[in-house]
Write a protein that holds these residues in place. Structure first.
Motif, PDB file in Angstrom:
ATOM      1  N   ARG A 187       0.761  -1.065  -0.096  1.00  0.00           N
ATOM      2  CA  ARG A 187       0.050   0.165   0.036  1.00  0.00           C
ATOM      3  C   ARG A 187       0.963   1.261  -0.125  1.00  0.00           C
ATOM      4  O   ARG A 187       0.507   2.160  -0.628  1.00  0.00           O
ATOM      5  CB  ARG A 187      -1.044   0.067   1.118  1.00  0.00           C
ATOM      6  CG  ARG A 187      -1.705  -1.210   1.395  1.00  0.00           C
ATOM      7  CD  ARG A 187      -2.901  -0.917   2.482  1.00  0.00           C
ATOM      8  NE  ARG A 187      -3.807   0.208   2.393  1.00  0.00           N
ATOM      9  CZ  ARG A 187      -4.962   0.422   1.886  1.00  0.00           C
ATOM     10  NH1 ARG A 187      -5.177  -1.191   1.157  1.00  0.00           N
ATOM     11  NH2 ARG A 187      -5.594   1.281   1.573  1.00  0.00           N
ATOM     12  N   ASP A 188       1.810   1.150   0.998  1.00  0.00           N
ATOM     13  CA  ASP A 188       2.629   2.523   0.984  1.00  0.00           C
ATOM     14  C   ASP A 188       3.306   2.751  -0.179  1.00  0.00           C
ATOM     15  O   ASP A 188       3.447   3.868  -0.779  1.00  0.00           O
ATOM     16  CB  ASP A 188       3.820   2.162   1.902  1.00  0.00           C
ATOM     17  CG  ASP A 188       3.321   2.648   3.351  1.00  0.00           C
ATOM     18  OD1 ASP A 188       2.152   2.920   3.285  1.00  0.00           O
ATOM     19  OD2 ASP A 188       4.134   2.316   4.534  1.00  0.00           O
ATOM     20  N   GLU A 192       2.965   6.340  -2.366  1.00  0.00           N
ATOM     21  CA  GLU A 192       4.165   7.170  -3.005  1.00  0.00           C
ATOM     22  C   GLU A 192       3.959   7.327  -4.432  1.00  0.00           C
ATOM     23  O   GLU A 192       4.355   8.442  -4.660  1.00  0.00           O
ATOM     24  CB  GLU A 192       5.579   6.292  -2.588  1.00  0.00           C
ATOM     25  CG  GLU A 192       6.007   6.512  -1.252  1.00  0.00           C
ATOM     26  CD  GLU A 192       6.159   7.821  -0.750  1.00  0.00           C
ATOM     27  OE1 GLU A 192       6.321   8.677  -1.493  1.00  0.00           O
ATOM     28  OE2 GLU A 192       5.957   8.018   0.485  1.00  0.00           O
ATOM     29  N   GLU A 221      -3.377   7.659   4.951  1.00  0.00           N
ATOM     30  CA  GLU A 221      -3.008   7.676   3.718  1.00  0.00           C
ATOM     31  C   GLU A 221      -3.525   8.619   2.718  1.00  0.00           C
ATOM     32  O   GLU A 221      -2.796   9.395   2.240  1.00  0.00           O
ATOM     33  CB  GLU A 221      -3.337   6.306   2.738  1.00  0.00           C
ATOM     34  CG  GLU A 221      -2.832   4.984   3.563  1.00  0.00           C
ATOM     35  CD  GLU A 221      -3.295   3.769   3.147  1.00  0.00           C
ATOM     36  OE1 GLU A 221      -2.628   2.612   3.263  1.00  0.00           O
ATOM     37  OE2 GLU A 221      -4.618   3.680   2.752  1.00  0.00           O
ATOM     38  N   ARG A 224      -1.651  12.144   3.634  1.00  0.00           N
ATOM     39  CA  ARG A 224      -0.103  12.133   2.991  1.00  0.00           C
ATOM     40  C   ARG A 224      -0.420  12.691   1.647  1.00  0.00           C
ATOM     41  O   ARG A 224       0.188  13.549   1.041  1.00  0.00           O
ATOM     42  CB  ARG A 224       0.459  10.899   2.971  1.00  0.00           C
ATOM     43  CG  ARG A 224       0.982  10.388   4.336  1.00  0.00           C
ATOM     44  CD  ARG A 224       1.364   9.203   4.425  1.00  0.00           C
ATOM     45  NE  ARG A 224       2.534   8.989   3.310  1.00  0.00           N
ATOM     46  CZ  ARG A 224       3.124   7.486   2.897  1.00  0.00           C
ATOM     47  NH1 ARG A 224       2.491   6.546   3.303  1.00  0.00           N
ATOM     48  NH2 ARG A 224       3.906   7.682   1.892  1.00  0.00           N
TER      49      ARG A 224
END
Ligand code: NIG
Ligand code: FE
Length: 434
Positions: A187-188, A192, A221, A224
């Motif tokens: 997911r990260d 990104e 999320e 961000r």
């Protein structure tokens, strides 16, 4: 005063409100002028007068509305315009109780979209825009979100930004729609990737949407992505709490988003936060209808309760708390294949129990506020963009009442007649009709 186009003998619904939208008492009250004329010049409304004191002379066209209703053009603040393929097969599956998951459907559309050429996507979008215009929409927001790679999302955004049509298209980058299957467990890395894509997306769009939903992305999320987007000057929108409470409504209000859309499972705190903010709550009754969310099911000869019978309560809480509430289509091949704002206000009345005044403000001035455009359009007031619908009926309530047929007679975009679903409307050219 001289006008390029003069509409006279009309029943004018102004939907006038401040740029922050109609809330509270203003949302509940309709301003209707009988026997009125609307004059426009250089694409803008120059005067609205009752016939008795009309001092406007047309140097171009005069339309005798013959008492018909004249309103602002619809602003549709939420669509997924560019897409390939069809999901018509999903309806029967839902009707018979075999509910396909939303993510499965979105993946189907992503595949159909990547298989379509630029020309096919644009051609289809232009035909869809034709239909929207014929039904009274004059401004449309259009999101990406069906590209599962950076390149595909940027292709969709570039094509959306390049569309040229009488309907104004406002492109939005929705990189964070659902997690693409190839990013499962990473997911990260995907968040990104969305953040990395923002700078290039900003070349084609001023709006950025994130889906803050248990089926999509968490508040952390979304925060961000939203922070990075704000740093690039994007205006934010949030798909909020559609399938469960992800704190999306509160996040949208606290992040200063222009709109929080869906809101089915918005918490009480989320409703309060929206009411205390400038963020517009965008309701999408076409999704509620098409996903059978307020319709009981059948299993073994017995009724199964509908999944979201509470929607009228959510809507009323938002309105009563003083939120700026709008209504839009969410036009897409899965959760709402209808591009008709007429149908949306008709469904808003029947499913969400909206009054006539609420529905009209929500589809015009408040939807314009959801795009940050309410100082420029969404109501009939001198100085505003001359985006206007002349209807086949003479009563704002009749447009909500008579569902299932196109009730628009003519559509005016920036002072020019651009669509005439009803050819019999008398239009005189070159006359000097006061
Ligand atoms: O209704 N989280 C996403 N929800 C989309 C679904 C679009 C689709 O089914 O293709 C929405 O906005
Ligand atoms: Fe959507």
């Amino acid at each position: 005063m001289l006008a390029d186009l003069l509409i006279r003998n009309a029943t004018v619904l102004t939907c006038a409100a401040p740029a922050s939208g109609a809330r509270g008492e203003a949302l509940a009250r309709l301003e209707v002028l009988h026997g009125a004329s609307v004059a426009m010049s250089d694409g803008r409304i120059t005067a609205i007068e009752t016939e008795d004191d009309a001092a406007v002379v047309s140097s171009g066209e005069t339309i005798d509305a013959e008492g018909r209703l004249v309103t602002p053009g619809f602003v549709d603040a939420h669509s997924h315009l560019l897409h390939g393929g069809s999901r018509a097969h999903e309806l029967e599956a839902r009707v018979t109780g075999a509910l396909p998951a939303l993510a499965t459907g979105i993946a189907h559309t992503a595949a159909g979209t990547s298989a379509a050429s630029d020309e096919q996507l644009v051609e289809r979008a232009l035909r869809d825009l034709d239909v929207m215009l014929l039904h009274g929409t004059t401004t449309l927001e259009a999101k990406t979100g069906y590209g599962f790679t950076r390149e595909e999302e940027l292709r969709l955004l570039r094509l959306t930004a390049g569309l040229r049509h009488a309907v104004d298209v406002v492109p939005t980058y929705l990189g964070a729609h659902v997690l693409p299957p190839q990013y499962a467990g990473r997911r990260d890395a995907f968040v990104e990737l969305v953040i990395d894509t923002l700078a290039e997306a900003r070349e084609h769009a001023e709006h950025c949407d994130v889906a803050c939903d248990p089926g999509s992305f968490t508040r952390a999320e979304c925060e961000r992505i939203a922070e990075a987007a704000a740093g690039l000057g994007f205006q934010l929108h949030v798909h909020a709490d559609q399938t469960g409470d992800a704190d999306g409504a509160r996040f949208a209000a606290q992040a200063g988003a222009l709109s929080a859309d869906h809101l089915d499972y918005a918490s009480d705190a989320g409703v309060r936060a929206l009411a205390d903010s400038a963020t517009v709550a965008v309701l999408l009754p076409g999704v509620t209808l098409h996903m059978l969310e307020m319709t009981p099911g059948l299993r073994d000869g017995s009724l199964v309760p509908p999944p979201k019978p509470f929607m009228p309560l959510v809507v009323r809480r938002l309105i009563d708390a003083g939120a700026c509430v709008a209504v839009s289509c969410d036009y897409n091949p899965g959760s709402c294949p209808s591009p008709s704002m007429q149908l949306m206000i008709q469904l808003g009345a029947r499913l969400f129990r909206l009054s006539t005044a609420e529905a009209w403000h929500m589809a015009t001035i408040n939807a314009a506020a959801a795009l940050g455009l309410a100082a420029d359009r969404g109501s009939l007031e001198p100085g505003k963009r001359a985006d206007i619908v002349i209807w086949r009926v003479d009563d704002p309530a009749a447009v909500l009442d008579r569902f299932g047929v196109n009730l628009a007679a003519a559509v005016v975009k920036e002072g020019r007649v651009v669509a005439r679903p009803e050819k019999t409307l008398p239009i005189m050219t070159g006359g000097a009709h006061a």
